[in-house]
Every structure is written in C-alpha cells, then in structure tokens.
Design a protein around this motif. Structure first.
Motif, short mmCIF file in Angstrom:
data_model
loop_
_atom_site.label_atom_id
_atom_site.label_comp_id
_atom_site.label_asym_id
_atom_site.label_seq_id
_atom_site.Cartn_x
_atom_site.Cartn_y
_atom_site.Cartn_z
N THR A 1 13.54 3.98 -7.47
CA THR A 1 12.89 4.87 -6.54
C THR A 1 12.74 4.18 -5.18
O THR A 1 12.35 3.03 -5.09
CB THR A 1 11.50 5.28 -7.06
N ALA A 2 13.06 4.94 -4.11
CA ALA A 2 12.96 4.36 -2.77
C ALA A 2 11.50 4.10 -2.42
O ALA A 2 10.61 4.86 -2.78
CB ALA A 2 13.59 5.31 -1.74
N LYS A 3 11.26 3.01 -1.71
CA LYS A 3 9.92 2.67 -1.26
C LYS A 3 9.50 3.65 -0.16
O LYS A 3 10.27 3.93 0.77
CB LYS A 3 9.91 1.24 -0.72
N LEU A 4 8.28 4.18 -0.27
CA LEU A 4 7.77 5.12 0.72
C LEU A 4 6.90 4.39 1.73
O LEU A 4 6.18 3.44 1.40
CB LEU A 4 6.96 6.23 0.04
N ILE A 5 6.95 4.82 2.99
CA ILE A 5 6.11 4.29 4.05
C ILE A 5 5.23 5.43 4.53
O ILE A 5 5.73 6.41 5.12
CB ILE A 5 6.95 3.71 5.20
N GLU B 1 10.11 8.77 3.22
CA GLU B 1 11.29 8.00 2.80
C GLU B 1 12.15 7.73 4.03
O GLU B 1 12.40 8.63 4.84
CB GLU B 1 12.09 8.79 1.77
N ARG C 1 17.65 2.44 2.57
CA ARG C 1 16.30 2.99 2.51
C ARG C 1 15.22 2.05 3.08
O ARG C 1 14.05 2.30 2.90
CB ARG C 1 15.96 3.35 1.05
N SER C 2 15.63 0.99 3.75
CA SER C 2 14.67 0.09 4.38
C SER C 2 15.40 -0.77 5.40
O SER C 2 16.64 -0.91 5.35
CB SER C 2 13.99 -0.81 3.35
N GLU D 1 17.19 -3.64 3.63
CA GLU D 1 18.48 -3.25 3.04
C GLU D 1 19.54 -3.10 4.13
O GLU D 1 20.70 -3.49 3.95
CB GLU D 1 18.30 -1.94 2.28
#
Length: 480
Positions: free
Chosen positions: A2-6, A10, A166-167, A170
């Motif tokens: 799961t992508a990290k949420l900020i 996303e 996604r970051s 990355e």
C-alpha cells in the motif's frame, strides 16, 4: 504494498529524463558536441537552420538508443518516425524541434532498483530520439538576453515513465538507477551539472482510489539532492492548495535551490499545442533485426545481469549484489577482492560498510579509493584465518587508507596480531574467573549479561588481542 499517504493524499510521480548521447557530433549534423566551447562556435548551417540545409541522421545516436532499449528489456521498433514539434522560442532557430512522437524507437521497458531492502520497478512508456535546443543567456547581459546555439542539435534520448512512483525517495532511487544504467552502458556521461542528464518530474496528488490529479512538471532538476527537495516541496504545496479549496492548474515549474521552493514558469502545453507532424526531410528510421543483435553482442555485461551472477556465483544476497553493481568500478573492485580472498560475503560487507562510509565522507569516486582491492583481500584473509579481530582490522584499514603499506607489516608494527596461544589465553581466563566470583555466580544463575562482562574482562586483560571466539569457547567450557 500500500502506498504511503501524506495527510490522507497519495503521491503520484512520473519522470521525463533527457540523456545527452555520447556521440562526437550532433544528431543531424557533423558539428561537435563538446561542452564548454565559446558561444556559437559549435553551430553549423544545419543547426542554424539556414535555407537549403537538410538533416542527416547520426548512426551512432541510433545505436545508443538501441543499447538503452536492450538494457531495459524494451521493444526496439523496426520502423520509427521523426516529427516536427512546433513551438517558438529564441533558442530554437527552426521554429520547431525534430523529435519522435507517434512511433518512438524504444517502446516499453522497465527499470528495477532497491529502495532500502525493498525491490521496486518503474515501467517505461518510451524512449525517443530528439535534438536539443540552444540556450538563452541572461546573466551577462543588462536588460537583454544572448543566445548560444552550441547545444542546438545535440542528440538526446528522452526517457518517459509511467506514473509509477509514490514518494520522493522512490523517485530519487529511480533517477539514480537510470543514471547508473546510461553511464554503465556508456551512452551518456551522466554529468548533471553540465546538463548531460536532466530530469523533469511530473508530480500530482490524489485521495486514495480517486482519478489521477492534475500534475505539475518540475523542469531541469540537475542534482539528486535538489530533486528530492523540489518534489517534497511540490507535494506539500499541492496538498495545501487542495486543502484550502483551490484547484491545481497544470503548469511547468522551476525549483529555486536558494528558497527551496518551486515557482510556476508557464502553463503546461499538451501534445495538440505542438502541432506534431512527420518531418518531410527525414525518412522513417528502419532498424533491422541483425543490427539489434550486433549491438546486443557488443554490449558489456549489464548491471542486472552481473547482479544475478553475483548471487549465483558468490552466494550474495540480492540486496548486496544490487548495491555492488551501482557502478562498474565498484563491481570490479568487489570481484577482484572476492576472488583474491575467497571470502565474497566478507568482501561485500567491507565494501558496503567501511569502504563506502569513507568514500561518502570524503566525497571520493570509487576510482579514487586509496586501498587497492588486493590489499582489502589480504586484510580479509587475515580476519578469516584468525590473525586479527574485526576491531583490529578496522585499525589496519585506517592505516592503509591514510598511509598505505602492506597488511602484514601494519599488523606487526601496531602489535595487532590476535592471541591464539591456547595456554596463555587459558591462564587469563582462569585469572578472570577467579577474580570475578559475583559475575560467575550470576551467569550460573541464568544471567547472560554476566557472561558478556566476563568476556569483556578477558579482552581487557589480553589488551584486545584475544580471539573472541576462543574466549567464548573457553569461558563456557570452564563455567559449565
């Protein structure tokens, strides 16, 4: 994963990277491509778009594009087409850029890398050939600008990804891996300060499950440090805008390292704004299968292939193998040390640990390491045969790094040879046991810390020269 949420959002990032190809001449003319020449001394009539001039394709640029396609497991188009990308800017004398649009030379592909110990992959959409524009100069002119057309016509490979990242971590890891690939295979020198490797990051944010958000393109990121800072700022800015109820407008933005902020330069054009059409002066680029196979046969071992070989041949973990193949110089250093010492994992640990730490601290390139692979192998051999401890080995390595010399000579000069005389060591152990009755009692009562205290006393009494493995064995036997 799961992508990290900020803050509930996303992050979605895609990249467009311009890699300047390592040809001696330009993509459609014979003008040189060397960096740093006096303005407008490397621009010929073709680059200046004088009437009656025609472009002629540079075969070397095509071969470099093929090499890249093979390196990322892409499809090499047997037939691709050049197009005119129309826009008006002072440093583009033709009023259009020759590029590829509908049918690029490299299609698809994937770039794989590690983020920490997690394996990641980013899909490529395409990589296409195109010419660079000139450069507008503002600094040395008061109230006006100058135009330098030395870069006009310089061959570029534009590498476009899917929005898979996604970051910012990355994104930077992807950019580093791409940089490694193009420099490893020799199609680009990778000099970011000179503009040979320029990255544009398309950044957007969205709520999980929502359609892709409106992206903003951060142009011409010329260092990995600034890349991370720019993306992180852009993410925060977009989230704040959305949280305040404002819509994101598609735009091209620049990053200012002095303020750490991005600022809008212009609204972002779409493909329709460029009015692409096939260039009538260039026939389709036809690449026969035997040409592709010849290029493949002449290519050096690729980093991912070498990493797989390191796993199979030396029994390394995938993470080690991937790290050691970050550059040809590091891979060659490891292989030389591993083969000479017969201790591949120890060699890997030292290169990834102490050696890399010193390289980073001193800002050195791998080629500048003062300790030859053969000397690291000799040092590893003395660890493996019990001559010195790991702690003593670090002292030897420090001496080799700062003053040079031979491993055995340094060991003797510094008195670092381990005590392997069982009789002498046994007497020290007996004395420590006799002098530390409380720790002995605590150990026999089940307290492991007491055992470690006894080991420490033995090492202190031997002035650090006792073999730790022997100390442990003797203590446990005598306390059983």
């Amino acid at each position: 994963m799961t992508a990290k949420l900020i803050h509930g959002y996303e992050v979605v990032i895609g990249f467009e990277t311009h890699a300047q190809l390592s040809t001696q001449s330009k993509i459609f003319s014979r003008a040189p491509t060397a960096f740093g020449a006096e303005p407008n001394t490397q621009a010929c009539p073709v680059d200046l778009a004088l009437p009656g001039t025609l472009p002629v394709m540079n075969k070397g640029a095509v071969e470099r594009a093929i090499e890249f396609g093979l390196a990322v497991n892409a499809h090499i188009a047997p037939r691709s087409v050049f197009a005119r990308k129309n826009y008006f800017y002072p440093d583009l004398p033709k009023g259009y850029q020759i590029s590829q649009y509908e049918i690029p030379v490299v299609q698809g592909g994937v770039v794989e890398f590690y983020l920490g110990d997690e394996k990641k992959s980013v899909r490529l959409v395409r990589a296409h050939l195109e010419e660079d524009a000139g450069k507008s100069l503002h600094e040395d002119f008061v109230g006006q600008s100058g135009i330098d057309l030395n870069r006009a016509g310089t061959p570029l490979l534009e590498i476009v990804t899917e929005p898979d990242m996604r970051s910012s971590d990355e994104a930077v890891a992807y950019a580093r891996e791409l940089h490694k690939i193009v420099t490893w295979i020799g199609i680009c020198d990778g000099n970011m300060q000179e503009g040979s490797f320029r990255c544009d990051a398309n950044v957007s944010v969205r709520k999980p499950g929502a359609p892709l958000g409106t992206r903003r393109e951060i142009k011409n990121l010329n260092s990995f440090k600034f890349m991370q800072q720019a993306i992180d700022f852009e993410i925060r800015w977009q989230i704040e805008e959305l949280e305040d109820g404002r819509a994101i407008q598609q735009a091209t933005v620049l990053f200012d390292p002095d303020t750490g902020e991005t600022r809008a330069m212009r609204t972002k054009e779409d493909a329709a704004d460029y009015r692409y059409f096939p260039d009538p002066d260039l026939p389709p680029l036809v690449i026969a299968a035997d040409w592709v196979e010849r290029v493949r046969s002449e290519m050096a071992e690729l980093p991912r292939v070498m990493a797989n070989r390191f796993v199979a041949q030396y029994g390394l973990p995938e993470y080690d193998a991937s790290t050691l193949t970050q550059s040809k110089a590091m891979a060659g250093y490891f292989e030389a040390a591993a083969q000479a010492s017969g201790q591949a994992k120890l060699a890997s640990n030292w290169i990834m640990g102490e050696l890399s730490r010193r390289i980073n601290a001193e800002g050195l390139a791998m080629e500048q390491v003062p300790v030859a692979a053969s000397k690291l192998a000799a040092l590893i051999g003395r660890i493996a045969d019990g001559t010195i401890s790991n702690n003593a080995a670090r002292q030897v390595f420090d001496e080799l790094w700062t003053a040079g010399g031979e491993v055995d000579a340094v060991i003797e000069a510094k008195g670092l040879r381990q005590m392997n005389d069982t009789g002498a060591l046994e007497k020290i152990v007996d004395d420590v046991i006799a002098a530390n009755a409380d720790n002995v009692a605590q150990f026999k009562a089940g307290k492991d810390k007491a055992f470690n205290a006894l080991v420490g006393q033995v090492m202190k009494a031997s002035k650090g020269k006792a073999n730790p493995a022997q100390v442990n064995e003797l203590l446990r036997r005598k306390l059983a």
